[in-house]
Design a protein around this motif. Sequence first.
Motif, PDB file in Angstrom:
ATOM      1  N   LYS A 118     -42.157 -96.886 -55.816  1.00 33.93           N
ATOM      2  CA  LYS A 118     -42.480 -95.583 -55.265  1.00 33.93           C
ATOM      3  C   LYS A 118     -43.636 -94.955 -56.041  1.00 33.93           C
ATOM      4  N   ARG A 119     -44.330 -94.014 -55.386  1.00 30.90           N
ATOM      5  CA  ARG A 119     -45.455 -93.349 -56.030  1.00 30.90           C
ATOM      6  C   ARG A 119     -44.994 -92.410 -57.129  1.00 30.90           C
ATOM      7  N   VAL A 120     -45.754 -92.402 -58.200  1.00 30.02           N
ATOM      8  CA  VAL A 120     -45.533 -91.462 -59.293  1.00 30.02           C
ATOM      9  C   VAL A 120     -46.682 -90.468 -59.265  1.00 30.02           C
ATOM     10  N   PHE A 121     -46.348 -89.170 -59.320  1.00 33.63           N
ATOM     11  CA  PHE A 121     -47.358 -88.124 -59.224  1.00 33.63           C
ATOM     12  C   PHE A 121     -47.697 -87.604 -60.621  1.00 33.63           C
ATOM     13  N   ASN A 122     -48.973 -87.651 -60.972  1.00 35.17           N
ATOM     14  CA  ASN A 122     -49.435 -87.126 -62.258  1.00 35.17           C
ATOM     15  C   ASN A 122     -50.340 -85.927 -61.999  1.00 35.17           C
ATOM     16  N   PHE A 123     -49.775 -84.746 -62.184  1.00 40.64           N
ATOM     17  CA  PHE A 123     -50.499 -83.509 -61.899  1.00 40.64           C
ATOM     18  C   PHE A 123     -51.297 -83.050 -63.123  1.00 40.64           C
ATOM     19  N   ALA A 124     -52.515 -82.596 -62.873  1.00 39.16           N
ATOM     20  CA  ALA A 124     -53.360 -82.106 -63.955  1.00 39.16           C
ATOM     21  C   ALA A 124     -52.905 -80.730 -64.414  1.00 39.16           C
ATOM     22  N   THR A 125     -53.224 -80.408 -65.645  1.00 37.11           N
ATOM     23  CA  THR A 125     -52.925 -79.072 -66.169  1.00 37.11           C
ATOM     24  C   THR A 125     -54.189 -78.225 -66.274  1.00 37.11           C
ATOM     25  N   GLY A 126     -55.299 -78.790 -65.903  1.00 35.85           N
ATOM     26  CA  GLY A 126     -56.574 -78.074 -65.950  1.00 35.85           C
ATOM     27  C   GLY A 126     -57.595 -78.872 -65.174  1.00 35.85           C
ATOM     28  N   GLY A 127     -58.832 -78.822 -65.629  1.00 35.62           N
ATOM     29  CA  GLY A 127     -59.863 -79.620 -64.978  1.00 35.62           C
ATOM     30  C   GLY A 127     -60.437 -78.950 -63.747  1.00 35.62           C
ATOM     31  N   LYS A 128     -61.456 -79.600 -63.200  1.00 34.86           N
ATOM     32  CA  LYS A 128     -62.130 -79.058 -62.025  1.00 34.86           C
ATOM     33  C   LYS A 128     -61.266 -79.237 -60.770  1.00 34.86           C
ATOM     34  N   PRO A 129     -61.381 -78.321 -59.828  1.00 34.93           N
ATOM     35  CA  PRO A 129     -60.659 -78.492 -58.564  1.00 34.93           C
ATOM     36  C   PRO A 129     -61.261 -79.601 -57.723  1.00 34.93           C
ATOM     37  N   THR A 130     -60.496 -80.145 -56.814  1.00 37.65           N
ATOM     38  CA  THR A 130     -61.013 -81.136 -55.881  1.00 37.65           C
ATOM     39  C   THR A 130     -62.061 -80.487 -54.979  1.00 37.65           C
ATOM     40  N   LYS A 131     -62.762 -81.310 -54.221  1.00 38.74           N
ATOM     41  CA  LYS A 131     -63.788 -80.792 -53.314  1.00 38.74           C
ATOM     42  C   LYS A 131     -63.194 -79.774 -52.334  1.00 38.74           C
ATOM     43  N   SER A 132     -62.062 -80.120 -51.724  1.00 44.31           N
ATOM     44  CA  SER A 132     -61.461 -79.212 -50.746  1.00 44.31           C
ATOM     45  C   SER A 132     -60.866 -77.974 -51.401  1.00 44.31           C
ATOM     46  N   MET A 133     -60.285 -78.132 -52.588  1.00 51.52           N
ATOM     47  CA  MET A 133     -59.747 -76.967 -53.290  1.00 51.52           C
ATOM     48  C   MET A 133     -60.871 -76.008 -53.680  1.00 51.52           C
ATOM     49  N   HIS A 134     -62.000 -76.537 -54.117  1.00 54.47           N
ATOM     50  CA  HIS A 134     -63.132 -75.693 -54.493  1.00 54.47           C
ATOM     51  C   HIS A 134     -63.612 -74.874 -53.300  1.00 54.47           C
ATOM     52  N   ALA A 135     -63.715 -75.526 -52.141  1.00 48.06           N
ATOM     53  CA  ALA A 135     -64.123 -74.815 -50.925  1.00 48.06           C
ATOM     54  C   ALA A 135     -63.066 -73.801 -50.512  1.00 48.06           C
ATOM     55  N   LEU A 136     -61.804 -74.174 -50.673  1.00 49.88           N
ATOM     56  CA  LEU A 136     -60.697 -73.271 -50.324  1.00 49.88           C
ATOM     57  C   LEU A 136     -60.739 -72.008 -51.178  1.00 49.88           C
ATOM     58  N   LEU A 137     -61.014 -72.160 -52.463  1.00 55.97           N
ATOM     59  CA  LEU A 137     -61.082 -71.007 -53.361  1.00 55.97           C
ATOM     60  C   LEU A 137     -62.177 -70.036 -52.908  1.00 55.97           C
ATOM     61  N   GLY A 138     -63.332 -70.575 -52.501  1.00 59.15           N
ATOM     62  CA  GLY A 138     -64.402 -69.722 -51.994  1.00 59.15           C
ATOM     63  C   GLY A 138     -64.015 -69.049 -50.689  1.00 59.15           C
ATOM     64  N   MET A 139     -63.365 -69.798 -49.802  1.00 60.15           N
ATOM     65  CA  MET A 139     -62.929 -69.249 -48.525  1.00 60.15           C
ATOM     66  C   MET A 139     -61.941 -68.101 -48.724  1.00 60.15           C
ATOM     67  N   LEU A 140     -60.994 -68.288 -49.660  1.00 60.63           N
ATOM     68  CA  LEU A 140     -59.994 -67.259 -49.929  1.00 60.63           C
ATOM     69  C   LEU A 140     -60.619 -65.971 -50.437  1.00 60.63           C
ATOM     70  N   GLU A 141     -61.556 -66.102 -51.361  1.00 62.59           N
ATOM     71  CA  GLU A 141     -62.225 -64.910 -51.885  1.00 62.59           C
ATOM     72  C   GLU A 141     -62.988 -64.202 -50.773  1.00 62.59           C
ATOM     73  N   ASN A 142     -63.634 -64.983 -49.914  1.00 59.40           N
ATOM     74  CA  ASN A 142     -64.411 -64.425 -48.816  1.00 59.40           C
ATOM     75  C   ASN A 142     -63.519 -63.661 -47.839  1.00 59.40           C
ATOM     76  N   LEU A 143     -62.385 -64.249 -47.467  1.00 64.38           N
ATOM     77  CA  LEU A 143     -61.489 -63.602 -46.522  1.00 64.38           C
ATOM     78  C   LEU A 143     -60.792 -62.402 -47.147  1.00 64.38           C
ATOM     79  N   ARG A 144     -60.375 -62.524 -48.399  1.00 66.96           N
ATOM     80  CA  ARG A 144     -59.655 -61.437 -49.049  1.00 66.96           C
ATOM     81  C   ARG A 144     -60.514 -60.185 -49.181  1.00 66.96           C
ATOM     82  N   ASP A 145     -61.826 -60.375 -49.253  1.00 64.98           N
ATOM     83  CA  ASP A 145     -62.722 -59.233 -49.410  1.00 64.98           C
ATOM     84  C   ASP A 145     -63.015 -58.497 -48.104  1.00 64.98           C
ATOM     85  N   LYS A 146     -62.482 -59.017 -46.991  1.00 61.25           N
ATOM     86  CA  LYS A 146     -62.676 -58.320 -45.720  1.00 61.25           C
ATOM     87  C   LYS A 146     -61.951 -56.974 -45.764  1.00 61.25           C
TER      88      LYS A 146
END
Length: 261
Positions: A118-146
Amino acid sequence: MNQAKLSATIALVLCFAVAKAQDLKKYDKGSYIKGKDSIYYRILFPENFDPLKSYPMIVFLHGSGERGNDNEKQLTHGGKLFLKDKFRKQFPAIVVFPQCSSDSFWANVKFESGTSGKRVFNFATGGKPTKSMHALLGMLENLRDKPYVDKSKVYIGGLSMGGMGTYELLRRKRKMFAAAFAICGGDNVANVRKYKKTPLWIFHGEKDDVVPVGLSTEIADQLRVLRVQPKITLYPNDNHNSWDSAFAEPELLPWLFSQQR
């Protein structure tokens, strides 16, 4: 069944499918593009939406099976939940379903094969976000500021990969969310202290053979260590699709929308 009855049944099924598809079209299509960041999303505005008023906003993160760039698959699980008349009347809110690209992942996690296969999941405790997470963070800030978004009532939830992304957002944006829910997700327990102050409801199926239930119970245990009483619901007979049971919880949405920062 005779031919006439069979034809009538097929027609009824087709009509029902078309009606459901039309319902999902109530979600407008949107995109966030800035520099190298790009992400598609679907957004549902409250009935009788008034841009001069402010509304709660909930963002829902889909699982890995709904990745892509069609801006449709992310509505597969949960899309109809927020279209229910009872929800729309009781909780006028802005609902957003972003879509993770097929070559990315919401959470910063690596997979390995365990001794049992079975797959073992190794989650990071820091580091850069993934490509989609980085875009998501920008999208969230943009929408929240409406101006029509109530910044004290922004919520996040997700299932499977989206549950993992939910935890990552909670640690990356500690002051953004009023509450969160994570279904069959997981995280590194070292991250839990970063979101211990955010009201969180955890769901998981005890028979889950895709994402082990232990990933959720470990988070709940760590919250207890941090002197926070966890809110966790386990389904003894559910496998990975525990989102069906979670969506059916009558108190999920009332609990979520009762929270504010």
